[in-house]
Design an enzyme around this catalytic site. Structure first.
Site, PDB file in Angstrom:
ATOM      1  N   ASP A  68      37.205  37.451  37.639  1.00 10.31           N
ATOM      2  CA  ASP A  68      38.352  36.094  37.426  1.00 10.31           C
ATOM      3  C   ASP A  68      38.526  34.923  36.915  1.00 10.31           C
ATOM      4  O   ASP A  68      37.083  34.083  37.642  1.00 10.31           O
ATOM      5  CB  ASP A  68      38.794  35.943  39.486  1.00 10.31           C
ATOM      6  N   THR A 101      44.237  33.022  35.232  1.00 10.82           N
ATOM      7  CA  THR A 101      43.997  32.303  34.855  1.00 10.82           C
ATOM      8  C   THR A 101      42.224  31.425  33.792  1.00 10.82           C
ATOM      9  O   THR A 101      42.249  30.321  33.096  1.00 10.82           O
ATOM     10  CB  THR A 101      42.838  32.028  36.205  1.00 10.82           C
ATOM     11  N   THR A 102      42.601  33.171  33.302  1.00 11.50           N
ATOM     12  CA  THR A 102      41.504  33.042  32.041  1.00 11.50           C
ATOM     13  C   THR A 102      42.324  32.309  30.734  1.00 11.50           C
ATOM     14  O   THR A 102      41.823  32.424  29.594  1.00 11.50           O
ATOM     15  CB  THR A 102      40.548  34.923  32.046  1.00 11.50           C
ATOM     16  N   ASP A 403      45.775  38.142  43.453  1.00 13.74           N
ATOM     17  CA  ASP A 403      45.523  37.548  42.678  1.00 13.74           C
ATOM     18  C   ASP A 403      46.741  38.799  42.674  1.00 13.74           C
ATOM     19  O   ASP A 403      48.140  38.768  41.791  1.00 13.74           O
ATOM     20  CB  ASP A 403      44.958  38.191  40.458  1.00 13.74           C
TER      21      ASP A 403
END
Length: 535
Positions: A68, A101-102, A403
């Site tokens: 994550d 988020t990445t 998530d």
């Protein structure tokens, strides 16, 4: 010997010619871009369903295994100010969309790489910044045009979207269980009066070691990861429960200031003990008079919330006691039970109680939990009991579930789905590239660079899946040029397929938020031309 006069020529003052040293500004900008890109490169390998996991080891010996992006960057000790902006960028995406988020960091890193090339060609940072802003607005319009509307009643689409989010996690093999669970949890807390708003604080995740992730369940009620107080043989199961949440202490009062009381003889000691007993008995009689048979006692920092004596009397009164309830849990508990917290014994009345069919202690793994089910007039909250064979799996399951919950929340607030697998990014790249050809001057040049930067997502997805990224991205471009806007990389089959038919979908909000936030962050880094350190 006569002195020879020397003519000194005065420099001519010229208003037209001036020299400004731009070297320092370029060095600072270059250092910022290199530092920020190194952060993006650190998480790039963990993008996508075939991305690698990172093992994070802290100084105190704690180990976390995750892919994550927000968690990885949050745990990194980043010192360079511009690189810290990438950590904040990931946090912003986490709070705005919860997923991607990445992706947002990888896109921002690719944009900075293109900006470095543009700066080396002598284009001014302000021109690049303004062009990036225009390109991001156009990109969001293109994404919105590609999106497919979805209804909350279409449960299958919501589950597919949650599954896509879970497929890139360590616990991806459990996505068939966790995805429907996340959808049911979010839909159960949507308020009819505010159908576009979901507060994830209404979904409580309780972690319990033991079993496997398969044993994770959705509980319509309350779960406490603690035992019932067993002192003096009190009840551990109560049917038709009348529950009180109390914020006062059932123990002898203490003086407000630190002082000692000297007891000189036994009669005075007996009198003190007798008064303590009467004081506690008086409280418990008032509690019993309302018909209350379950007590949830808030943890106290002033003095013991309950003593052995008070637990003994509560057990005699057949009242089940759960002590050491955290202060920050009180709001969730009272909303779920539809009751009011009681701050003083004088305010203890029956109308402030909550009602439930069953309160019982259940053995689970090595320990025990308390379940409250069948709550009457239950508030719009729910509890997820997450199980795992070890702490690493348990923590990662919680992060993955968070998530998935965020993805469903995105679909509740903005009800549009978009294809995954690099399809939207390559389509954006194609359309922005075509738009750049129409524009004149530096602007078109900058927007073409923005379009090229977006190809980093399909390129990285292919690279992480062990495919040939150049062949895959070239084929992908070709398919999109032929009008297949939903063609994306199927990493399971290792080829280009219609990604919508493969059920690889994500909320529109995740993609638009990633493009908007990445562009904003890159523009901010570009505008910085000096770093001032204040002691």
């Amino acid at each position: 010997m006569a002195a020879v006069p020397v003519a000194v020529s005065q420099p001519k003052s010229s208003k037209t010619e001036s020299y400004i040293d731009n070297k320092r500004k370029e060095d600072v900008r270059h250092a910022n871009i290199i530092a920020a890109r190194s952060v993006a490169d650190a998480v790039r390998t963990s993008l996508g369903p075939k991305g690698m996991d990172k093992m994070i080891s802290s100084a105190n010996g704690e180990v976390i295994i995750t892919n994550d992006g927000a968690t990885i960057l949050n745990k990194m000790e980043v010192l360079q100010p511009a690189a810290k902006m990438f950590v904040e960028l990931s946090k912003s995406q986490d709070s705005a969309a919860g997923d991607g988020t990445t992706t947002v960091v990888v896109i921002a890193g690719a944009l900075l790489k293109q900006c470095l090339t543009l700066l080396s060609h002598g284009i001014h940072p302000t021109v690049i910044s303004d062009s990036l802003h225009k390109a991001s607005i156009k990109a969001i319009d293109v994404l919105t045009a590609m999106a497919v509307p979805v209804e909350l009643s279409d449960r299958d689409s919501l589950v597919k979207s949650a599954s896509t989010s879970l497929n890139s996690k360590v616990v991806s093999q459990y996505s068939s269980l966790l995805a429907p669970l996340a959808v049911d949890a979010v839909l159960s807390v949507v308020e009819p009066s505010k159908p576009d708003v979901v507060d994830l604080r209404d979904i409580k995740i309780v972690k319990k070691l033991g079993g496997t992730v398969d044993d994770t369940e959705l509980v319509k009620g309350l779960v406490f990861d603690k035992k019932v107080s067993h002192a003096a043989g009190g009840p551990t199961r109560v049917e038709n429960a009348k529950i009180a949440v109390i914020q006062f202490q059932i123990s002898p009062p203490k003086t407000d200031i630190e002082q000692s009381i000297v007891v000189s003889d036994y009669t005075q000691m007996d009198r003190i003990l007798k008064e303590e007993r009467n004081y506690i008995l008086g409280m418990i009689k008032k509690i019993k008079a309302t018909g209350c048979n379950v007590l949830l006692i808030q943890k106290s920092i002033l003095r013991d919330a309950v003593t052995d004596l008070s637990l003994h009397y509560l057990a005699k009164a057949k009242i089940l006691v759960i002590k050491d309830v955290e202060r920050d849990e009180i709001e969730f508990i009272t909303k779920t039970l539809n009751c009011l917290p009681i701050a003083n014994i004088e305010h203890f009345r029956a109308e402030k109680l909550g009602y439930a069919d069953l309160v019982e202690e259940v053995s689970l793994g090595d320990g025990k939990i308390v379940k409250i089910t069948g709550i009457k007039d239950m508030g719009r909250t729910t509890t997820v009991l997450v199980r795992g064979s070890n702490l690493l799996v348990l923590d990662e399951a919680e992060r993955s579930l968070h998530d998935a919950l965020c993805v469903v929340r995105c679909l509740v607030s903005k009800r549009f789905l978009i294809a995954g697998g690099g399809a939207p990014e390559i389509e954006l790249s194609r359309q922005l590239g075509a738009w750049a050809k129409v524009l004149h001057g530096m602007e078109g040049y900058c927007i073409r660079s923005f379009a090229e930067a977006l190809e980093v997502i399909p390129y990285t997805l292919a690279e992480n899946a062990g495919l040939n990224p150049i062949l895959i991205v070239t084929e992908l471009r070709n398919r999109h040029a032929q009008g297949e806007i939903n063609a994306g990389i199927n990493v399971r089959k290792g080829q280009i397929t219609n990604i919508l038919e493969e059920n690889v979908v994500q909320p529109l909000l995740v993609s638009t938020s990633a493009i908007g936030l990445a562009t904003e962050c890159v523009r901010m880094i570009l505008k910085i031309d000096d770093i001032v350190t204040v002691r």
